[in-house]
Structure formats: C-alpha cells, structure tokens
Write an enzyme that holds these catalytic residues in place. Structure first.
Site, PDB file in Angstrom:
ATOM      1  N   ASP A 107      10.535  97.443  32.733  1.00  0.00           N
ATOM      2  CA  ASP A 107      12.044  97.151  32.884  1.00  0.00           C
ATOM      3  C   ASP A 107      12.674  98.532  33.043  1.00  0.00           C
ATOM      4  O   ASP A 107      12.052  99.532  32.854  1.00  0.00           O
ATOM      5  CB  ASP A 107      12.390  96.399  31.582  1.00  0.00           C
TER       6      ASP A 107
ATOM      7  N   HIS B 227      15.333  99.539  31.973  1.00  0.00           N
ATOM      8  CA  HIS B 227      15.757 100.012  30.832  1.00  0.00           C
ATOM      9  C   HIS B 227      14.716 100.384  29.798  1.00  0.00           C
ATOM     10  O   HIS B 227      13.874  99.406  29.712  1.00  0.00           O
ATOM     11  CB  HIS B 227      16.804  99.064  30.232  1.00  0.00           C
TER      12      HIS B 227
ATOM     13  N   ASP C 149      14.228  94.830  37.264  1.00  0.00           N
ATOM     14  CA  ASP C 149      15.477  95.420  37.572  1.00  0.00           C
ATOM     15  C   ASP C 149      15.276  96.675  38.044  1.00  0.00           C
ATOM     16  O   ASP C 149      16.076  97.646  38.355  1.00  0.00           O
ATOM     17  CB  ASP C 149      16.524  95.189  36.334  1.00  0.00           C
TER      18      ASP C 149
ATOM     19  N   HIS D 145      15.574  94.623  23.956  1.00  0.00           N
ATOM     20  CA  HIS D 145      16.551  95.518  23.503  1.00  0.00           C
ATOM     21  C   HIS D 145      17.049  95.096  21.792  1.00  0.00           C
ATOM     22  O   HIS D 145      17.775  95.810  21.140  1.00  0.00           O
ATOM     23  CB  HIS D 145      18.045  95.629  24.091  1.00  0.00           C
TER      24      HIS D 145
END
Length: 337
Positions: free
Chosen positions: A193, A195, A282, A158
């Site tokens: 991931d 996200h 995740d 990120h």
C-alpha cells in the site's frame, strides 16, 4: 483462485474526513467495492460469500476491550446530547498507559487514532464482514489453494490491536497472518500500500514469529507520519522482524520493483512458508492520494514478481481509492499472478 466478498461490507458509509483542516467526504466509500469487484471479475474471478468463522480469529489479534468498544460505541454515542451521527474523537490520551475513561467521548479518543475512522451505525458489522473475507481467503490457502483474494472493505492495516485509524477498524492482514501461524505456517506480511501499515507493524513489533515488510511513500511528509521509517526494525523478540522500505514521493515502477526485490529477499531469509499481501492499489500514479507513481502495468510486474517466490499468497485488499484506474489496477495485478 478463490475470491471472497460479503455484501455487508458496503453498509459502512463514512461521511466525514478531515484533511488539512477541511472537512470533506471520506474517500473510503462503498463505491470502492464495485470498482474492485469489476476489476476482479474482468480477470475472471467469481466471488464467494465467506462463511462466518466467528469472533475467535479476530480476538486472536485484537484486544477484548477494543472489540467491545467497536460493538457498542455508536449506540452509546448517539444518546449523548447534541452528538453528531458519527463517532469522531476530539481528545486523545498522551500515551496508551494513561487512564481509561468510562465516558463514550473519552473512549473514542482512546480507541480512534485520528479523525479518518468515523464510526457509524453499520461500521462494526461491515468491519466484521471484511475480516471474515480475509479469514475465508486464509482458510482457502490452508486448504491447498495456491492463492486466494479477499476484497476487504473497510481496509485494515492502520488498525492496531486496540485502536482504529486511517479508515481501518480490524486489521485484516494481521488476522490472516495470525491464522496462518495458528495452523503451523510461518507467515510474512508484505504490505505494498502507498501508506505504511503502521497498525500491522504495531501488532507484531515485539514478536519474531511474523515478519512484517512494508513498501510505501516516505512518511516524513505523508500519512501515517510517525511510523514507517527505515530505522524501525522491531524490538525485543521482534528485533529484526520488521522491515520498512520508504520511497521518495512520486517513485515509479522501477524504484518500486527494486524495493520489492529487497522485500522478497528478506522474506526468503526469514524462511516464510506463506505471504499475506496487504494489497494496496493506491501506489498508482492516478490514485487521489498521489503518493507514488506506479503504472497499471507496474501492478502486473509486482504481482508476477511476488508470485515468482512460489509461496502461497493470501491477498488482502487494503487501499486504492476511487479513480478510473482502480478496477484496471486490480485486473492487472490478477493477470500478473
């Protein structure tokens, strides 16, 4: 397969996480390291401490002003009257072209995208050590290892070139890809991931020399919200070199693996000679973020499918949060290789 971890990565211990208006302990805790370490060791891994490759591989990706900010902001922040123990922004510019203030408070707003990346006294040291693990894994692949794994914590995908966000400070996957590129490889980044890897996308969005592919929960109602949509394809020289594959919340192994086939097809068409796998765990059905519903056995199939490309893999740990399944998911992924 060589695996890397620096003990300094555990020193960063964020205390605050603002979720839906409620202040909670950050889920990006040092405990993640021990769970992931055990998962790797259960698969037979023996950890090595990465050598210090210096700042140059990091500066090849990150803005010099941002690196100065990370190195100095906590010392500048803690002398402010009434300042909290962690650097947490409360104001942000409207655009990156807006003015750059001299104050610590203003610079925090400029260089921290959200409240999920508080900066404490050991944050930079841990982020630097995390990046060195990614660099060491990359160098192992460049030296001839088929696969190498970096237990990167804090994670990185990120983080933009000049901005932290979502638990991330230095973009380890981007640093790895740039290092491969600098050594005449033709890399693709495959982010699995839950996200979207918005920082990674941002770093390479106008470039055509690195393909970025992300499989993730649909950001329409999920972090990072503003990026990760299917229509984002890159711009300028990067047009067509970015592929987002957003999945419906709760998607299972079969849906994920179908998207993975699409992702690997794009990587093949790009002519990649190595893959940086931004390895979030995740997407698991029991992860606290509850975005997707991949099973532990699903991670074995994901790994074996990626390994089936025959390309060298630099595995860079991204998300995957504290649960009974976290270590088992990494073990399962390693077994799939």
């Amino acid at each position: 397969m060589k695996v890397f971890l620096d003990s300094a990565q555990a020193a960063h211990h964020p205390q605050n996480f603002l979720h839906q208006g409620v202040i909670k302990p950050s889920p990006e805790s040092p405990e993640r390291i021990e769970l992931l370490r055990k998962g790797a060791e259960d698969a037979g891994a023996i950890f090595h401490t990465p050598p210090d490759a210096g700042l140059a591989p990091i500066a090849a990706v990150h803005d010099a002003r941002y690196l100065t900010f990370l190195q100095t902001i906590h010392e500048r922040w803690k002398v402010l009257p009434g300042a909290a123990p962690e650097v947490i922004p409360n104001v942000h510019p409207r655009a990156r072209s807006d003015g750059y203030p001299s104050s610590a408070v203003g610079q925090a707003g400029y260089h921290q995208a959200d409240t999920a990346c508080p900066i404490g006294p050991h944050t930079y040291m841990s982020a630097y050590a995390s990046a060195q693990s990614a660099i060491a894994a990359t160098d192992a692949v460049l030296a001839g290892d088929r696969h190498a794994y970096a237990l990167c914590r804090p994670p990185g995908h990120h983080a933009y070139a000049d901005q932290a966000g979502g638990f991330c400070f230095l973009n380890n996957s981007a640093i790895a890809a740039q290092r491969l590129l600098d050594h005449r490889m033709h890399p693709a980044i495959l982010d699995v991931d839950v996200h979207h890897g918005n920082g990674t996308q941002g770093i390479f969005y106008a470039r055509g020399d690195v393909l970025t592919v992300s499989i993730h929960a649909d950001p329409d109602g999920f972090y990072p919200f503003f990026w990760g949509h299917a229509e984002e394809r890159g711009e300028g020289q990067g047009e067509g070199a970015n592929l987002n594959l957003p999945l419906m919340r709760g998607s299972d192994d079969a849906v994920f693996l179908t998207a993975l086939d699409t992702a690997l097809g794009a990587i093949s068409d790009f002519g990649a000679t190595a893959i940086v796998v931004a390895l979030g765990l995740d997407a698991h059905e029991d992860d606290p973020f509850q975005g997707l519903a991949v099973s532990t056995q699903g991670f074995t199939r994901i790994a074996s499918t990626i390994a089936g490309t025959g390309l060298p893999l630099v595995l860079v740990q991204e998300g995957g949060y504290v649960s009974d399944a976290l270590g088992h998911n990494l073990t399962a992924f390693f077994e799939g290789l």
